[in-house]
Write a protein that holds these residues in place. Structure first.
Motif, mmCIF file in Angstrom:
data_model
loop_
_atom_site.group_PDB
_atom_site.id
_atom_site.type_symbol
_atom_site.label_atom_id
_atom_site.label_comp_id
_atom_site.label_asym_id
_atom_site.label_seq_id
_atom_site.Cartn_x
_atom_site.Cartn_y
_atom_site.Cartn_z
ATOM 1 N N THR A 237 61.576 47.545 39.205
ATOM 2 C CA THR A 237 61.490 47.502 37.761
ATOM 3 C C THR A 237 60.178 48.171 37.382
ATOM 4 O OG1 THR A 237 62.602 45.388 37.817
ATOM 5 C CG2 THR A 237 61.509 45.979 35.770
ATOM 6 N N SER A 238 60.254 49.127 36.517
ATOM 7 C CA SER A 238 59.063 49.897 36.187
ATOM 8 C C SER A 238 59.104 50.231 34.696
ATOM 9 C CB SER A 238 59.048 51.167 37.037
ATOM 10 O OG SER A 238 57.898 51.914 36.774
ATOM 11 N N PRO A 239 58.019 50.314 34.016
ATOM 12 C CA PRO A 239 56.675 49.996 34.489
ATOM 13 C C PRO A 239 56.461 48.490 34.626
ATOM 14 C CG PRO A 239 56.637 50.488 32.156
ATOM 15 C CD PRO A 239 58.051 50.685 32.607
ATOM 16 N N VAL A 240 55.392 48.125 35.302
ATOM 17 C CA VAL A 240 55.079 46.713 35.505
ATOM 18 C C VAL A 240 54.388 46.164 34.262
ATOM 19 C CG1 VAL A 240 53.968 45.085 37.043
ATOM 20 C CG2 VAL A 240 54.622 47.315 37.885
ATOM 21 N N PRO A 244 45.532 40.681 32.005
ATOM 22 C CA PRO A 244 44.193 40.516 32.560
ATOM 23 C C PRO A 244 44.123 39.261 33.423
ATOM 24 C CG PRO A 244 44.206 39.939 30.244
ATOM 25 C CD PRO A 244 45.560 40.521 30.547
ATOM 26 N N LYS A 245 43.148 39.207 34.324
ATOM 27 C CA LYS A 245 43.134 38.119 35.304
ATOM 28 C C LYS A 245 42.700 36.770 34.731
ATOM 29 C CE LYS A 245 38.667 39.720 36.822
ATOM 30 N NZ LYS A 245 37.830 40.209 37.884
ATOM 31 N N ASP A 246 41.950 36.800 33.618
ATOM 32 C CA ASP A 246 41.493 35.497 33.122
ATOM 33 C C ASP A 246 42.458 34.888 32.106
ATOM 34 O OD1 ASP A 246 40.887 37.539 31.502
ATOM 35 O OD2 ASP A 246 38.823 36.947 31.055
ATOM 36 N N LEU A 247 43.682 34.781 32.528
ATOM 37 C CA LEU A 247 44.738 34.220 31.715
ATOM 38 C C LEU A 247 44.674 32.695 31.758
ATOM 39 C CD1 LEU A 247 46.904 36.204 30.639
ATOM 40 C CD2 LEU A 247 48.337 35.499 32.523
ATOM 41 N N THR A 248 45.031 32.034 30.655
ATOM 42 C CA THR A 248 45.177 30.583 30.749
ATOM 43 C C THR A 248 46.628 30.271 31.079
ATOM 44 O OG1 THR A 248 45.756 30.284 28.448
ATOM 45 C CG2 THR A 248 43.418 30.223 28.976
ATOM 46 N N ILE A 249 46.858 29.016 31.462
ATOM 47 C CA ILE A 249 48.209 28.634 31.863
ATOM 48 C C ILE A 249 49.194 28.849 30.720
ATOM 49 C CG2 ILE A 249 49.632 26.669 32.519
ATOM 50 C CD1 ILE A 249 47.258 25.696 34.148
ATOM 51 N N SER A 262 59.653 36.448 35.862
ATOM 52 C CA SER A 262 59.158 35.305 36.635
ATOM 53 C C SER A 262 57.842 35.609 37.352
ATOM 54 C CB SER A 262 60.209 34.871 37.651
ATOM 55 O OG SER A 262 60.532 35.958 38.467
ATOM 56 N N HIS A 263 57.397 36.856 37.307
ATOM 57 C CA HIS A 263 56.154 37.210 37.973
ATOM 58 C C HIS A 263 55.279 38.052 37.056
ATOM 59 C CE1 HIS A 263 58.800 36.200 41.290
ATOM 60 N NE2 HIS A 263 57.710 35.941 41.994
ATOM 61 N N LEU A 264 54.008 37.738 37.021
ATOM 62 C CA LEU A 264 53.072 38.541 36.249
ATOM 63 C C LEU A 264 52.139 39.247 37.216
ATOM 64 C CD1 LEU A 264 51.907 36.167 33.391
ATOM 65 C CD2 LEU A 264 53.749 37.846 33.344
ATOM 66 N N CYS A 265 51.885 40.509 36.883
ATOM 67 C CA CYS A 265 50.962 41.274 37.712
ATOM 68 C C CYS A 265 49.612 41.272 37.006
ATOM 69 C CB CYS A 265 51.509 42.674 37.875
ATOM 70 S SG CYS A 265 50.406 43.756 38.743
ATOM 71 N N LEU A 266 48.578 40.826 37.700
ATOM 72 C CA LEU A 266 47.257 40.759 37.078
ATOM 73 C C LEU A 266 46.389 41.911 37.583
ATOM 74 C CD1 LEU A 266 46.655 36.942 37.506
ATOM 75 C CD2 LEU A 266 47.779 38.140 35.634
ATOM 76 N N THR A 267 45.823 42.644 36.660
ATOM 77 C CA THR A 267 44.973 43.760 37.073
ATOM 78 C C THR A 267 43.564 43.551 36.556
ATOM 79 O OG1 THR A 267 45.531 45.038 35.114
ATOM 80 C CG2 THR A 267 46.870 45.419 37.086
ATOM 81 N N GLU A 268 42.691 44.350 37.069
ATOM 82 C CA GLU A 268 41.268 44.329 36.750
ATOM 83 C C GLU A 268 41.020 44.140 35.249
ATOM 84 O OE1 GLU A 268 37.728 44.642 38.873
ATOM 85 O OE2 GLU A 268 39.630 44.712 39.823
ATOM 86 N N ASP A 269 41.560 45.050 34.410
ATOM 87 C CA ASP A 269 41.308 44.913 32.974
ATOM 88 C C ASP A 269 42.581 44.630 32.175
ATOM 89 O OD1 ASP A 269 42.619 47.281 32.975
ATOM 90 O OD2 ASP A 269 41.061 48.440 31.944
ATOM 91 N N THR A 271 45.386 46.432 32.146
ATOM 92 C CA THR A 271 46.272 47.584 31.958
ATOM 93 C C THR A 271 46.790 48.025 33.319
ATOM 94 O OG1 THR A 271 44.570 49.269 32.287
ATOM 95 C CG2 THR A 271 44.778 48.360 30.063
ATOM 96 N N PRO A 272 47.889 48.766 33.342
ATOM 97 C CA PRO A 272 48.432 49.222 34.629
ATOM 98 C C PRO A 272 47.579 50.326 35.259
ATOM 99 C CG PRO A 272 50.070 49.398 32.868
ATOM 100 C CD PRO A 272 48.758 49.134 32.217
ATOM 101 N N ASP A 273 46.493 50.719 34.598
ATOM 102 C CA ASP A 273 45.682 51.815 35.123
ATOM 103 C C ASP A 273 44.508 51.352 35.971
ATOM 104 O OD1 ASP A 273 47.365 53.498 33.690
ATOM 105 O OD2 ASP A 273 46.156 53.176 31.870
ATOM 106 N N THR A 274 44.408 50.062 36.185
ATOM 107 C CA THR A 274 43.355 49.548 37.068
ATOM 108 C C THR A 274 44.008 48.818 38.235
ATOM 109 O OG1 THR A 274 43.232 47.645 35.612
ATOM 110 C CG2 THR A 274 41.519 49.312 35.347
#
Lengths: 639, 227
Positions: A237-240, A244-249, A262-269, A271-274
Motif C-alpha cells: 500500500t503506497s504511499p505510507v 511524527p514520533k511524539d504521538l499521544t495514545i 492498523s499500523h502507523l509508520c513513525l518518521t523523524e519529522d 513526513t514520508p521524506d525522513t
C-alpha cells in the motif's frame, strides 16, 4: 579511586541512561561514592513531604513502587536500572510521592553532590534530564518509557489503572521489520512469520515507500490478483501514512480510525521524506491501554525474553486489582488469571526449550502442582512444579534424567526471574525428587499410597492437584489412571488422607476467638492458609478422590461436583464451594493490600464485617470436617 | 598458657593493638539496626591454617542495611609462600602489579578498619583462624570480635520439614544461586565479601531476629527440636 565493588557498580550503571553518556573515569569516580541499600518487601525508601535525601536512587535488583498515598494511586513501578527520586533534588523541593520496595530490592544511592557537576559539564546528561522532566516521559531514550527520573507525580500523568492514558505518549517498536521493493512475496511472508508481526515496511533509501499487512496479502495474493512469485512492490500500500514520533495514545487511535489502518509508520519529522524511526500497531495501543486479558495473552505469546514477561506480570496484577474492585465473581477472575499465568509459564518453558543445544530426547510434561495446579493462584506465591517424562531403556535413564533436571533448573530459575518465588521446600522440577520418568512416578506414587505416613500424605496432597502446563497430556493421563487404580486398591489411603485434612481443626477457639500464631515471625497473626484454606482444600481432595473423579482440580468446582454426586449433602457442599471462593477472594484482597502472599492476617486490622464473614467460613469448615471424620472413620487416628 | 601471659604484657604489644583493644571497652549496641557488621573474606594460598598464607583481605561495612562503596576494604599481601594450584582459583599471581603490603601493615590496617564490629563471613571461622595465625606469627593475641557465619545462619532459614534434606554445608555459590546474586566477582576477596553481604541481608530478612543476641543464638539451634 576504585575497588572491586565500585567497578561492579560502574559496570551495572553504564548500561542505563543517563550513565551511558559518562566516561569510564567519571563513572568509576561516581560509583565509588555510591551507597548500596537493601530494602525488604514493603520497606520505605522515602515518604511524601519528606525533605529530600542527599541521594537519588537506581534500582539494582527488585522493584520499587512510587505511589501517591492520598490519591491511593500506584504511579509507577521502577524496575532494574530505573532512576527515581532525582527531580526533588534538582527542583529543591520535598518528595511528592512515597517510594516503597515492591519486592526485596537492592538500590544504589547516588549522592547528588557528586552527580551534579557531571550533569552540568556533560550536555548529553543535562539534556536527558531536561527532556525527561519536560516531556514527562520517564526515559525519553527508550521506546519502553521505563526509568522514572522523578520522585514526583505530575498531575497530567494519570496512573495506568485509571485507563486514562490518553495524553501519554505511545511507546512504539523500534525493531523495524523491513524489506525492499524487489523482495519476493514468499520471502517477506517468512520474515513476517519469523518476527511475529502483521506488517512489514517497504524501504527505499531509508525512506518508507510502502507497507504490506496481512490484509494486503490476503486481498491481493490469496485472491489471485498478484501471483505468489510477485514482489513487494506489487502488493504494498503506497504511499505510507506517516506520523511524527511524539504521538499521544489518543492521537494514534484517532489516526488509525480516520484512515482505517492498523499500523502507523513513525518518521523523524512526520513526513514520508525522513527516515523511519518506528512502527506502531493497534496492538501496541491496546497494550498501552492495558488491562485486557486478550491483549496480555497475546503479549505473553509474543515475548522473546523473560525480562519482557516480568513487565507483563505487573499488567496481570493490575488486571487482578481492577477485577476485584469491580467485584467480578472470583471464579471468573481466578480462571482468567490462572490462564494468564499458565500461559506465562508455558512461554518460559518454550523459550528455555528453544534455547537448549539439543531438543528433549523424549516426550515430557511439565506439571504445575499446588495452588497453580488447582487454578487458585491469584497472587504471586511459590512455584511448585514437577517433570514427568516418557519411559526410556534403563541404560539411558541416567542421561535422560540429567537432561530433564537441567531443564527443570533452567525453567525454575527463569520463573523466579518473572516473579514466582522458589518453593522453600524445594518441591520443584529442578529437584531430582520431583523429576521422574512415568515408571518412576508410578513407583513413587505407589509408595505414597501403600505406606501413608504423615510425610507421604503431605506429599500426595501437594502432588495430586497437578495440572499439565506444558507437554504431553497423554503421559499425564496414564499416570492419573494409575493413581486412581492404586487408590482403589488401598482404601486405607483415603482414611489417612482424610486424617491429614483434619490435622488443623476449625480455628474458632473456645471463646469464639480466633486462634493466632503463638510464636515465630508471624506471632499474633492469623494464618489464613494453614488454618482455613488448606483444610478446606484437603477435604475437597479426599472426597473427590473417593468418588474417582478425575480432572477437576479447582476446590470450589470440586465441591460443586460433590453437591451433584451426593444430593443429600448438596447444601453443605454448596456452602463449602461458596466458602472456598470467599476465602480465596479474601486472601487475594489481603495480599494485594499488603503486597505479600496474603497468608498471614493481622486481625486487628479487619473490620467487623470481614471478621464475621471469616467466622462464617469456619462454621462450614467445621461441618465438612465432621463429615470427613464420620465417613472415613478417622477418630482412631487422631488419638 | 605460659606464652600467652608473656605476650599480654603491655610493653611487648604495639600501639595499634592497644587502640584496637580499647574499642572493645565501648558498650556494644543491642539493636540490629545500630550494629556495625563487617562482611569479609580472605583469599589464601590454601586451606592449611599453619602452612598457608593470606594473599588478600576484602571487607565491607554494613550498618542499618546500608553499605558505602568507598568505605570498603581491600588489601593484597606480599607473601613468600605460594601455591600455584590455588592461584587458579583466586587468580592472584606472585608478582602481581597491585601494590602489596607486608603482613604486619595489612593486619594493622585491618584491625583499624574492623574495630569492634561483628565479623560476618561464610565459614567465618576459617578466615578468623587465618588472621589469628598471622597475628600469632607477629606475637599478637587473637581477634576479639564476635563472629557470625552465614553458612550456619542460612541453614536456619530453611524450612524445618522432613521433606527437605538439609545439607551439612552450603557453599557461597549455593547461597548466591538461591538469592539470585551475581557471581561475577566470585573468588576475589572483596567480591566474595559483597556477595556475603547481600546473602546476609536476605538471611536477616528471613530470620527477623528481634535483637543482636537472638541473632547470635540462631547460629547454634538446639539439637533436638520438640515436636
Amino acid at each position: 579511586m576504585k575497588n572491586t565493588i565500585s567497578e561492579r557498580v560502574a559496570d551495572f550503571l553504564k548500561d542505563f541512561p543517563p550513565f551511558t553518556n559518562l566516561t569510564e573515569d567519571e563513572l568509576l569516580r561516581l560509583a565509588f561514592e555510591v551507597t548500596i541499600l537493601y530494602k525488604p518487601n514493603n520497606g520505605i525508601i522515602f515518604s511524601k513531604d519528606e525533605t529530600p535525601h542527599e541521594f537519588f536512587y537506581v534500582v539494582h535488583k527488585g522493584a520499587v513502587a512510587l505511589t501517591d498515598k492520598d490519591a491511593k494511586h500506584l504511579t509507577d513501578i521502577c524496575d532494574e536500572g530505573d532512576i527515581f527520586g532525582l527531580r526533588p533534588l534538582v527542583a529543591n523541593e520535598n518528595y511528592q510521592l512515597d517510594a516503597i520496595a515492591h519486592e526485596e530490592s537492592i538500590l544504589y544511592a547516588i549522592p547528588f553532590r557528586e552527580f551534579k557537576p557531571i550533569a552540568l559539564d556533560n550536555p548529553l546528561v543535562g539534556n536527558f534530564l531536561i527532556e525527561s522532566f519536560a516531556s514527562n516521559t520517564r526515559n525519553p531514550y527508550s521506546q519502553k518509557y521505563r526509568g522514572s527520573l522523578y520522585g514526583v507525580s505530575n498531575k497530567e500523568v494519570v496512573p495506568p489503572e485509571n485507563r486514562l492514558l490518553d495524553f501519554q505518549k505511545v511507546s512504539y517498536s523500534t525493531d523495524l521489520v523491513t524489506c525492499s521493493e524487489n523482495t519476493k512475496l514468499n520471502s517477506l511472508a517468512h520474515t513476517m512469520t519469523d518476527n511475529h508481526v502483521g506488517s512489514i515496511l517497504v524501504i527505499k533509501k531509508k525512506l518508507p515507500v510502502g507497507i504490506i499487512t496481512d490484509k494486503d496479502l490476503r486481498n491481493k495474493v490469496l485472491s489471485g490478483e498478484v501471483p505468489i512469485t510477485g514482489t513487494a512492490k506489487q502488493v504494498m500500500t503506497s504511499p505510507v501514512i506517516t506520523y511524527p514520533k511524539d504521538l499521544t495514545i489518543t492521537q494514534a487511535q484517532m489516526a488509525m480510525m480516520k484512515s482505517n489502518i492498523s499500523h502507523l509508520c513513525l518518521t523523524e519529522d512526520g513526513t514520508p521524506d525522513t527516515p523511519v524511526v518506528g512502527i506502531l500497531s493497534k496492538h501496541d495501543v491496546m497494550v498501552a491501554l492495558g488491562n485486557n486479558p486478550a491483549v496480555l495473552m497475546r503479549a505473553i505469546k509474543r515475548c522473546n525474553s523473560t525480562k519482557e514477561l516480568r513487565a507483563i506480570r505487573h499488567g496481570i496484577m493490575n488486571l487482578l486489582r481492577g477485577y476485584l474492585e469491580q467485584n467480578i465473581p472470583i471464579r471468573l477472575v481466578s480462571k482468567v488469571i490462572s490462564e494468564l499465568k499458565d500461559a506465562a509459564i508455558k512461554q518460559v518453558i518454550t523459550l528455555v526449550v528453544a534455547s537448549l543445544e539439543s531438543p528433549p530426547p523424549v516426550k515430557f510434561a511439565w506439571l504445575s502442582m499446588g495452588s497453580q495446579g488447582r487454578g487458585e493462584q491469584l497472587l504471586n506465591t511459590d512455584q511448585d512444579n514437577a517433570i514427568l517424562f516418557e519411559d526410556v531403556p534403563k541404560a539411558q535413564l541416567k542421561k535422560t534424567s540429567a537432561f530433564f533436571q537441567n531443564l527443570g533448573e533452567l525453567v525454575t530459575k527463569e520463573l523466579n526471574t518473572i516473579g514466582f518465588e522458589y518453593c522453600p521446600a524445594e518441591m520443584m522440577a529442578s529437584n531430582p525428587l520431583w523429576c521422574h520418568s512415568l515408571k518412576e512416578w508410578k513407583e513413587v506414587t505407589n509408595f505414597w499410597i501403600s505406606n501413608p505416613g504423615p510425610d507421604e500424605v503431605l506429599l500426595s496432597s501437594i502432588f495430586f492437584d497437578y495440572n499439565v502446563t506444558y507437554g504431553e497430556k497423554v503421559l499425564v493421563d496414564k499416570l492419573s489412571n494409575h493413581i486412581f487404580e492404586e487408590v482403589r486398591k488401598h482404601p486405607l489411603f483415603l482414611t489417612h488422607l482424610a486424617s491429614g485434612a483434619l490435622q488443623n481443626p476449625s480455628p474458632s477457639g473456645f471463646f469464639r476467638e480466633f486462634l493466632v500464631e503463638q510464636d515465630g515471625q508471624h506471632k499474633d497473626f492469623f494464618d489464613l492458609k494453614q488454618r482455613v484454606l488448606m483444610p478446606m482444600i484437603d477435604a475437597a481432595r479426599v472426597l473427590i478422590l473417593s468418588h474417582n473423579v478425575k480432572s477437576i482440580n479447582n476446590t470450589a468446582e470440586r465441591y460443586e461436583k460433590l453437591a451433584e454426586l451426593e444430593p443429600q449433602n448438596s447444601e453443605l457442599y454448596l456452602a463449602c464451594s461458596y466458602a472456598s471462593k470467599a476465602l480465596l477472594k479474601f486472601r487475594t484482597i489481603q495480599g494485594l493490600q499488603h503486597n505479600d502472599s496474603g497468608r498471614f492476617i493481622a486481625l486487628d486490622q479487619l473490620d467487623k464485617e470481614e471478621k464475621i464473614k471469616l467466622k462464617r467460613t469456619f462454621k462450614t469448615l467445621k461441618e465438612i470436617q465432621e463429615l470427613l471424620q464420620v465417613r472415613f472413620q478417622v477418630k482412631s487416628f487422631l488419638g | 598458657m605460659k606464652s600467652r601471659f608473656k605476650r599480654e604484657k603491655k610493653e611487648v604489644l604495639p600501639n595499634f593493638w592497644w587502640e584496637y583493644q580499647a574499642k572493645f571497652s565501648e558498650e556494644e549496641p543491642k539493636e540490629i539496626e545500630q550494629t556495625t557488621f563487617v562482611l569479609w573474606d580472605t583469599e589464601t594460598t590454601g586451606f592449611n591454617v599453619t602452612q598457608d598464607r593470606i594473599l588478600c583481605i576484602g571487607a565491607v561495612k554494613l550498618l542499618n542495611g546500608m553499605l558505602e562503596v568507598k568505605n570498603s576494604f581491600e588489601v593484597f599481601l606480599s607473601q613468600n609462600y605460594y601455591d600455584a594450584e590455588t592461584a587458579k582459583i583466586h587468580g592472584i599471581l606472585k608478582k602481581e602489579k597491585t601494590t602489596c603490603l607486608i603482613e604486619l601493615d595489612a593486619l594493622k590496617q585491618f584491625l583499624d578498619y574492623i574495630g569492634n564490629a561483628v565479623l560476618v563471613g561464610h565459614h567465618v571461622l576459617f578466615d578468623v583462624n587465618m588472621i589469628n595465625e598471622a597475628l600469632n606469627r607477629l606475637g599478637l593475641p587473637k581477634l576479639k570480635n564476635k563472629t557470625l557465619d552465614t553458612s550456619l545462619l542460612y541453614k536456619q532459614t530453611l524450612l524445618a520439614t522432613s521433606m527437605l534434606q538439609k545439607k551439612e554445608q552450603y557453599t557461597l555459590d549455593e547461597l548466591a544461586e538461591k538469592f539470585d546474586i551475581s557471581k561475577k566477582d566470585r573468588h576475589t576477596a572483596l567480591g566474595d565479601a559483597l556477595i556475603t553481604a547481600y546473602a546476609f541481608m536476605e538471611i536477616l530478612q528471613r530470620l527477623k531476629p528481634k535483637d543482636i543476641k537472638e541473632l547470635f543464638k540462631k547460629q547454634y539451634p538446639p539439637r533436638f527440636s520438640i515436636w
